[in-house]
Design an enzyme around this catalytic site. Sequence first.
Site, mmCIF file in Angstrom:
data_model
loop_
_atom_site.group_PDB
_atom_site.id
_atom_site.type_symbol
_atom_site.label_atom_id
_atom_site.label_comp_id
_atom_site.label_asym_id
_atom_site.label_seq_id
_atom_site.Cartn_x
_atom_site.Cartn_y
_atom_site.Cartn_z
ATOM 1 N N ASP A 117 -0.872 -0.197 9.425
ATOM 2 C CA ASP A 117 0.107 -0.636 8.423
ATOM 3 C C ASP A 117 0.776 0.546 7.729
ATOM 4 O O ASP A 117 0.293 1.685 7.791
ATOM 5 C CB ASP A 117 -0.617 -1.523 7.395
ATOM 6 C CG ASP A 117 0.287 -2.586 6.793
ATOM 7 O OD1 ASP A 117 1.513 -2.438 6.834
ATOM 8 O OD2 ASP A 117 -0.250 -3.582 6.276
ATOM 9 N N ASP A 138 5.883 -10.249 6.743
ATOM 10 C CA ASP A 138 4.904 -10.755 5.777
ATOM 11 C C ASP A 138 5.264 -12.168 5.335
ATOM 12 O O ASP A 138 4.512 -12.800 4.594
ATOM 13 C CB ASP A 138 4.851 -9.840 4.546
ATOM 14 C CG ASP A 138 3.859 -8.702 4.735
ATOM 15 O OD1 ASP A 138 3.084 -8.744 5.706
ATOM 16 O OD2 ASP A 138 3.870 -7.769 3.911
HETATM 17 C C1 GLA Z 1 0.980 -5.520 4.456
HETATM 18 C C2 GLA Z 1 0.817 -6.336 5.719
HETATM 19 C C3 GLA Z 1 -0.002 -7.560 5.430
HETATM 20 C C4 GLA Z 1 -1.347 -7.136 4.889
HETATM 21 C C5 GLA Z 1 -1.159 -6.286 3.658
HETATM 22 C C6 GLA Z 1 -2.459 -5.685 3.191
HETATM 23 O O1 GLA Z 1 1.777 -6.161 3.543
HETATM 24 O O2 GLA Z 1 2.043 -6.676 6.263
HETATM 25 O O3 GLA Z 1 -0.156 -8.334 6.579
HETATM 26 O O4 GLA Z 1 -2.021 -6.419 5.892
HETATM 27 O O5 GLA Z 1 -0.274 -5.200 3.905
HETATM 28 O O6 GLA Z 1 -2.318 -4.886 2.088
#
Ligand code: GLA
Length: 735
Positions: free
Chosen positions: A483, A553
């Site tokens: 990420d 997200d």
């Molecule tokens: C990002 C990702 C999410 C999750 C969060 C965790 O936003 O896209 O899917 O993993 O981080 O902090």
Amino acid sequence: MSKADLITFDDKQQTFHLHNDQISYVLGIEDGGVLAHLYYGQRINHYHGQLKNPRLDRGFSGNLPGSDDRTYSLDTILREYSSAGDGDYREPAMIVRQSDGSRSAMFSYDKHTIINGKPKLNGLPAAYTQTKDEAQTLVIELVDKVSQLKLALSYTIYRNRPVVTRSVQVINGGTETVHLEKIASMAIDLPAGDKQVISLPGAHVNERHVDRQDISFGTKVFQSRRGTTSHHMNNFIALVDCQTTEQEGSAIGLSLVYSGNHKEEVSKDPFGTYRISMGINDDQFDWLLVPNDSFQAPEVIMTYSNKGLNGMSQALADLLQNRVARGKHQKALRPIVVNNWEATFMDFDEARLQPLVDDAKDLGLEMFVLDDGWFGHRDNDDSSLGDWHVYQQKFPKGLQHFSDYIHQQGLKFGIWFEPEMISIDSDLYRQHPEYMLRVPNREPSPARSQFVLDMGRKEVRENIHQQMKQVLDNCPIDYIKWDMNRNLSDIYSNDLPADQQGEVMHRYVLGFYELLEELTTEYPDILWEGCSGGGGRFDTGMLYYMPQSWTSDNTDAVARMQIQYGTSLAYPISSMTSHVSVSPNQQTGRFTSLKTRGAVAMSGVFGYELDLTQMTEDEKQAVKEQIAFYKEIRPIIQYGKFSRLINPEETNFAAWMFVSENQQDVVVFSFKILSEAQPAYHVLKLTGLMPNKEYQNIETGQIIGGDELMTTGFYEEVSFEDFASKIYRFRIVEE
Ligand code: GLA
């Protein structure tokens, strides 16, 4: 026996013709050694010289230095690549600051070579070949005679794909140090016409809308200055004719194989000529090039189709799956995951997660992904980034104990990392505050309470590499979600002198790629998934290291229809992960049925992201059925031929379809967004079928001809609910 050449040079006409059965790309050497663009599109057999740039004395367009031919101007001919300061007033593809402070350069043809196959790009992701026979590469060297700066323009054409890739290398063959202030990877001028440009703008939780607009006079810039590809503007554009649709017409897709700042310039000059360029953004870019050194700009993949946007996307997706993605999982069926993020966020420990694992097993899921919050002392997003060791309080028996438990249930185990980041509250920061990107004497700008590591520095990469290795070597892990939850700011590296601070963002990307190359090579069995707050780094460069990425997200089914529709323009379905989450949705508050959430998520690499333990028995039964169904259609979805049918941003409907690799099976997804009283009957028409074959609807048994499915279509059942969905399956009737 060697196959026919794909690139021919006509000595008499001084033209290069790159061709295969589908496309032709023609360029030529004009007076003064200037490289001219002549043609790019559907295949022609031979080029006979008819497109030589016409000559006209146009006022205020100057002429070639030393020439008194008033009809020949670099400002008005169609070119392949231009530099600032050569008399062309349009957007330059490159700008060099010479040692005397001027920005003048005049690049002219020096020599060319044609090679079989496609050389690698040093340190950068790129499309590759498996055999030398499947592509040829033309390298044209241009030189600025005064500074001895050289440009090596590379063009690769594939034998069986409507694809040309381009990139540029700058070589300082002179005796003086110069600064590159701009270096696009490709540029092309196209004759006047009726062109439009499609881009993929968006925002966090709202990525990749299909934005289509006329190209009118002036310059339109699509870009990211955020250090990464960004949610806000993807590094893909398509050039289309006004009449081009999903199914018909010509389309050129341009895709930058890169994960940092990017810029696409699309302009129309006063004479109607188009100029398009694509590459690293010149914003805050300044690269010092000493004598004998070279700079490699990233690659652009150019895809031409005369079968509409679907034809373009299919050719691009095929290339990305087969000649950009690599490794064990490149074409493997991807596991159906459950991810604990939207189920628990960071509020979990091993005991809380165990029942989720048990349910995942019962429902037929294949992998459990432990998301953010398992490391350092991370209970919220204020701390611990940079401390990649297990949070003892949450996993008192260690991470391996949990991993073993998951494996004992027959599931795979995946885990989340955010390796490029640092929290102020971290041991890493306490030990190495200098690892962070930060301008001296200035307060750095936080985002999600976190800061960015200087990935251009070797010791930073080594530190993170070692920490990750500790985790991976001590606990069996099958998948990593990589990420990146903020963009770059405070652009300054402690490692570089003042006159090289313009290199920081590109060095970041190069360092990041180096780390990815090392880790993916060292751990070839791991399935890597890219992520940046969802789809903030969804790009072709990432696909070279990681075959899939978290699409957004935003897990709301209706929002996802648009996000996945837009993403599919430039990326294969096998790269788009999509999960069923709770209703009402946590990002939009919308209520949707489990059925529709399932149908949208099943249109990609499928999974769940909710607390399975909170589901009713009925819901669990439905989930079990969804999982079993997806397992049946998975090969068709992930590796079949995908076509878009109806864009949810344009109508009250959405539809798309998949045809299996052997063309026997068809899966169609259709959605009606808002319910209506007294609706019109909706006819759905398919595409890409065999017109002379008959297809049977697996659910109803009805037989319909391929030609009929594509021309007459069929009526859909009327439904009176919002966000209705329907999945149709057809199979070819054997003769
Ligand atoms: C990002 C990702 C999410 C999750 C969060 C965790 O936003 O896209 O899917 O993993 O981080 O902090």
